[in-house]
Design a protein around this motif. Structure first.
Motif, PDB file in Angstrom:
ATOM      1  N   ALA A 349       0.846  -1.201   0.000  1.00  0.00           N
ATOM      2  CA  ALA A 349       0.000   0.000   0.000  1.00  0.00           C
ATOM      3  C   ALA A 349       0.877   1.245   0.000  1.00  0.00           C
ATOM      4  N   VAL A 350       0.640   2.128  -0.973  1.00  0.00           N
ATOM      5  CA  VAL A 350       1.295   3.435  -1.023  1.00  0.00           C
ATOM      6  C   VAL A 350       0.261   4.456  -0.563  1.00  0.00           C
ATOM      7  N   PHE A 351       0.548   5.136   0.552  1.00  0.00           N
ATOM      8  CA  PHE A 351      -0.456   6.048   1.127  1.00  0.00           C
ATOM      9  C   PHE A 351       0.093   7.460   1.240  1.00  0.00           C
ATOM     10  N   GLN A 352      -0.711   8.427   0.763  1.00  0.00           N
ATOM     11  CA  GLN A 352      -0.426   9.851   0.933  1.00  0.00           C
ATOM     12  C   GLN A 352      -1.520  10.452   1.823  1.00  0.00           C
ATOM     13  N   LEU A 378       4.943   5.163   2.727  1.00  0.00           N
ATOM     14  CA  LEU A 378       4.216   6.344   3.189  1.00  0.00           C
ATOM     15  C   LEU A 378       4.851   7.619   2.625  1.00  0.00           C
ATOM     16  N   LEU A 379       4.023   8.443   1.995  1.00  0.00           N
ATOM     17  CA  LEU A 379       4.452   9.754   1.493  1.00  0.00           C
ATOM     18  C   LEU A 379       4.158  10.834   2.525  1.00  0.00           C
ATOM     19  N   GLU A 380       4.735  12.005   2.326  1.00  0.00           N
ATOM     20  CA  GLU A 380       4.450  13.115   3.228  1.00  0.00           C
ATOM     21  C   GLU A 380       2.997  13.570   3.078  1.00  0.00           C
ATOM     22  N   ILE A 381       2.500  14.272   4.073  1.00  0.00           N
ATOM     23  CA  ILE A 381       1.095  14.733   4.105  1.00  0.00           C
ATOM     24  C   ILE A 381       0.858  15.754   2.998  1.00  0.00           C
ATOM     25  N   TYR A 382      -0.253  15.581   2.263  1.00  0.00           N
ATOM     26  CA  TYR A 382      -0.671  16.567   1.271  1.00  0.00           C
ATOM     27  C   TYR A 382      -1.466  17.644   2.006  1.00  0.00           C
ATOM     28  N   ILE A 409       8.917   7.613   2.299  1.00  0.00           N
ATOM     29  CA  ILE A 409       9.615   7.878   1.045  1.00  0.00           C
ATOM     30  C   ILE A 409       9.170   9.216   0.447  1.00  0.00           C
ATOM     31  N   SER A 410       9.998   9.761  -0.424  1.00  0.00           N
ATOM     32  CA  SER A 410       9.620  10.946  -1.196  1.00  0.00           C
ATOM     33  C   SER A 410       8.915  10.488  -2.470  1.00  0.00           C
ATOM     34  N   LYS A 411       8.293  11.434  -3.173  1.00  0.00           N
ATOM     35  CA  LYS A 411       7.640  11.092  -4.444  1.00  0.00           C
ATOM     36  C   LYS A 411       8.661  10.553  -5.449  1.00  0.00           C
ATOM     37  N   GLU A 412       9.869  11.132  -5.418  1.00  0.00           N
ATOM     38  CA  GLU A 412      10.908  10.702  -6.356  1.00  0.00           C
ATOM     39  C   GLU A 412      11.361   9.271  -6.063  1.00  0.00           C
ATOM     40  N   GLU A 413      11.389   8.904  -4.784  1.00  0.00           N
ATOM     41  CA  GLU A 413      11.838   7.560  -4.394  1.00  0.00           C
ATOM     42  C   GLU A 413      10.786   6.484  -4.647  1.00  0.00           C
ATOM     43  N   LEU A 414       9.538   6.904  -4.824  1.00  0.00           N
ATOM     44  CA  LEU A 414       8.434   5.946  -4.957  1.00  0.00           C
ATOM     45  C   LEU A 414       8.673   4.942  -6.078  1.00  0.00           C
ATOM     46  N   PHE A 415       9.142   5.428  -7.217  1.00  0.00           N
ATOM     47  CA  PHE A 415       9.271   4.559  -8.387  1.00  0.00           C
ATOM     48  C   PHE A 415      10.355   3.496  -8.170  1.00  0.00           C
ATOM     49  N   THR A 416      11.445   3.878  -7.515  1.00  0.00           N
ATOM     50  CA  THR A 416      12.503   2.913  -7.190  1.00  0.00           C
ATOM     51  C   THR A 416      11.992   1.873  -6.203  1.00  0.00           C
ATOM     52  N   GLU A 417      11.224   2.317  -5.223  1.00  0.00           N
ATOM     53  CA  GLU A 417      10.730   1.414  -4.175  1.00  0.00           C
ATOM     54  C   GLU A 417       9.744   0.378  -4.724  1.00  0.00           C
ATOM     55  N   ILE A 418       8.828   0.808  -5.606  1.00  0.00           N
ATOM     56  CA  ILE A 418       7.858  -0.159  -6.124  1.00  0.00           C
ATOM     57  C   ILE A 418       8.527  -1.141  -7.089  1.00  0.00           C
ATOM     58  N   LYS A 419       9.594  -0.688  -7.750  1.00  0.00           N
ATOM     59  CA  LYS A 419      10.348  -1.610  -8.607  1.00  0.00           C
ATOM     60  C   LYS A 419      11.040  -2.678  -7.771  1.00  0.00           C
ATOM     61  N   ALA A 420      11.527  -2.272  -6.595  1.00  0.00           N
ATOM     62  CA  ALA A 420      12.282  -3.192  -5.733  1.00  0.00           C
ATOM     63  C   ALA A 420      11.381  -4.130  -4.931  1.00  0.00           C
ATOM     64  N   VAL A 427      -1.432  -1.019  -4.251  1.00  0.00           N
ATOM     65  CA  VAL A 427      -2.584  -0.135  -4.084  1.00  0.00           C
ATOM     66  C   VAL A 427      -2.073   1.258  -3.750  1.00  0.00           C
ATOM     67  N   THR A 428      -2.444   2.258  -4.547  1.00  0.00           N
ATOM     68  CA  THR A 428      -2.159   3.647  -4.174  1.00  0.00           C
ATOM     69  C   THR A 428      -3.416   4.241  -3.558  1.00  0.00           C
ATOM     70  N   ILE A 429      -3.230   4.908  -2.401  1.00  0.00           N
ATOM     71  CA  ILE A 429      -4.360   5.373  -1.602  1.00  0.00           C
ATOM     72  C   ILE A 429      -4.135   6.834  -1.208  1.00  0.00           C
ATOM     73  N   GLY A 430      -5.175   7.670  -1.379  1.00  0.00           N
ATOM     74  CA  GLY A 430      -5.089   9.048  -0.908  1.00  0.00           C
ATOM     75  C   GLY A 430      -5.798  10.026  -1.824  1.00  0.00           C
ATOM     76  N   ALA A 431      -6.168  11.182  -1.265  1.00  0.00           N
ATOM     77  CA  ALA A 431      -6.956  12.178  -1.996  1.00  0.00           C
ATOM     78  C   ALA A 431      -6.127  13.367  -2.451  1.00  0.00           C
ATOM     79  N   GLY A 432      -4.795  13.308  -2.293  1.00  0.00           N
ATOM     80  CA  GLY A 432      -3.945  14.422  -2.690  1.00  0.00           C
ATOM     81  C   GLY A 432      -3.505  14.321  -4.140  1.00  0.00           C
TER      82      GLY A 432
END
Length: 452
Positions: A349-352, A378-382, A409-420, A427-432
């Motif tokens: 789960a990727v949550f913002q 987990l991303l930072e709060i929108y 993680i940061s938004k930039e790191e997200l793509f590396t993390e999901i690849k790994a 599942v990406t979750i959030g209203a931001g």
């Protein structure tokens, strides 16, 4: 105010999901429509493609000159900051300024109005209902809080006699409406920055419920304390779903409606919360007089809503689902649905988080909800409309999550993390603004499957 005498409609916050539906409506009936929003999104691009002028800088010189005349209506969203230059320009010159909810109330006042309220489930329920009514040949216009896949729009239909609206509890907006048939899907605590506590929000919902004089036309989720008709899944509600099965990715169930049993209904959205939403829409349509076969056909053909358990990738090796969930109850519903559909598969789960205030108010509940997943990114709060709150951040929230496989993680790191990740369901979750990243996330995951 007579809307027929107004030709120019200017929207401050035109890219909002509710505002954009109104903008599309006025454009469709021949009004001159323009607006401002602080951020360009997929939705604002679609509005521009439909011939609506939109700009993204708070600058009065960018307001089209033909909107400087007196018969311009200015529509605002409660999320707009009070220091906005354009808003203050119109205030100082005494233009007619209305909240989105007030305008919606004016449009729907002289129609037969279906109103869907609730802290969760509004968009799905109202979208299903809109599809049932339009698919059944009725003269309906629906103002929705999501993009319905069947129509690729949040404005469905162009009828003049029937309206379907989301009755939004934020800022007590739903009290501007005049519902003939209504439902309340939930009354969980939310928007505590507006209401203060759960009792105040419940009282506001009861005030909305009182607008429906005939209580046989007010439907509510079983368990709520209201005067009307209870609706639930596999329980003792007056209207309920029974004999639920999953066949080829669809729910198949029977609906008990009073003494009547409507058999073998097919419905494609996963999760018991969506079954409840379908039952609510069925109840409202049937009460209006729509025939059973037409309701069944519409439920079977409903494709869903953008960012509501929206399948981006659905392959044997990998699944990617995107969802707007931004409250613990909604995240629990996503988890229930994804584990029912994909038992024994690892889910990431990727949550913002959305809003500092909501994160602060429900931190422990967010942590419990997120802890259920196998992996959490987990991303930072929108922030949306809010300024930061001291001590309220995603590092603090992550510390409460009881899951060893978790990472901030940061938004930039997200793509590396999901690849790994070795998960097979994402599942990406959030209203931001996570929603704006979905195409790139989908591309990254598609490449991951190809590489493997």
């Amino acid at each position: 105010m007579n809307l027929n005498q107004i030709h120019n409609i200017y929207f401050i916050g035109i890219g909002g999901i509710g505002m954009s539906a109104l903008a599309r409506y006025f454009k469709n009936i021949g009004k001159n429509v323009s607006g401002y929003d602080k951020t360009e999104t997929q939705l604002t691009k679609e509005l521009q493609q439909e011939g609506i002028q939109v700009h993204f800088e708070d600058n009065i010189n960018l307001i089209p000159k033909d909107f400087y005349v007196e018969n311009t209506l200015v529509v605002i969203t409660p999320a707009v900051p009070v220091l906005l230059a354009e808003w203050n320009y119109f205030i100082e010159r005494k233009f007619i300024i209305k909240k989105r909810a007030e305008v919606l109330g004016l449009i729907t006042k002289d129609t037969f109005c279906f109103a869907v309220a609730g802290t969760h489930g509004k968009t799905t329920t109202s979208s299903i209902l809109a599809h049932i009514l339009l698919d059944s040949g009725l003269d309906v216009t629906s103002f929705l809080g999501g993009i319905v896949e069947n129509y690729n729009s949040n404005l469905v239909g162009n009828g003049k006699t029937i309206t379907v609206v989301e009755a939004d509890e934020f800022d007590r907006s739903f009290l501007h409406l005049h519902p003939n048939i209504a439902c309340i899907t939930s009354m969980d605590a939310d928007h505590l920055d507006i209401y203060g506590d759960a009792n105040a929000i419940e009282e506001s919902f009861r005030e909305f419920a009182d607008k429906v004089e005939d209580k046989s036309k007010l439907f509510y989720a079983n368990g709520l304390v209201l005067d009307g008709v209870s609706v639930g899944v596999n329980d003792d509600a007056k209207i309920t779903a029974q004999n639920i099965k999953i066949e080829k990715g669809y729910y198949v169930f029977d609906a008990k409606f009073g003494n009547e049993l409507i058999e073998n209904i097919q419905f494609g959205l996963p999760g018991h919360h969506n079954l409840s939403n379908a039952l609510m829409a069925l109840s409202m349509a049937k009460t209006y007089g729509v025939e059973n076969d037409k309701i069944k056909n519409a439920l079977a053909s409903f494709k869903g809503i953008r960012r509501r358990f929206s399948f981006q990738i659905r392959e044997e090796k990998l699944t990617y689902i995107d969802d707007y969930a931004h409250h613990p109850t909604e995240i629990n519903a996503v988890h229930q649905a994804v584990t029912e559909l994909f038992p024994n598969k690892k889910v990431c789960a990727v949550f913002q988080p959305h809003l500092f205030s909501r994160t602060k108010d429900f931190a422990d509940d967010f942590a419990k909800s997120l802890s259920k997943f196998d992996e959490v990114l987990l991303l930072e709060i929108y922030p949306a409309r809010e300024l930061p709150m001291e001590g309220v951040n995603s590092t603090w929230l992550l510390g409460k999550v009881e899951n060893k496989n978790k990472k901030l993680i940061s938004k930039e790191e997200l793509f590396t993390e999901i690849k790994a990740s070795d998960a097979t369901v994402f599942v990406t979750i959030g209203a931001g603004d996570l929603g704006e990243m979905v195409p790139q996330i989908k591309k990254t995951l598609s490449e991951k499957v190809e590489l493997e």
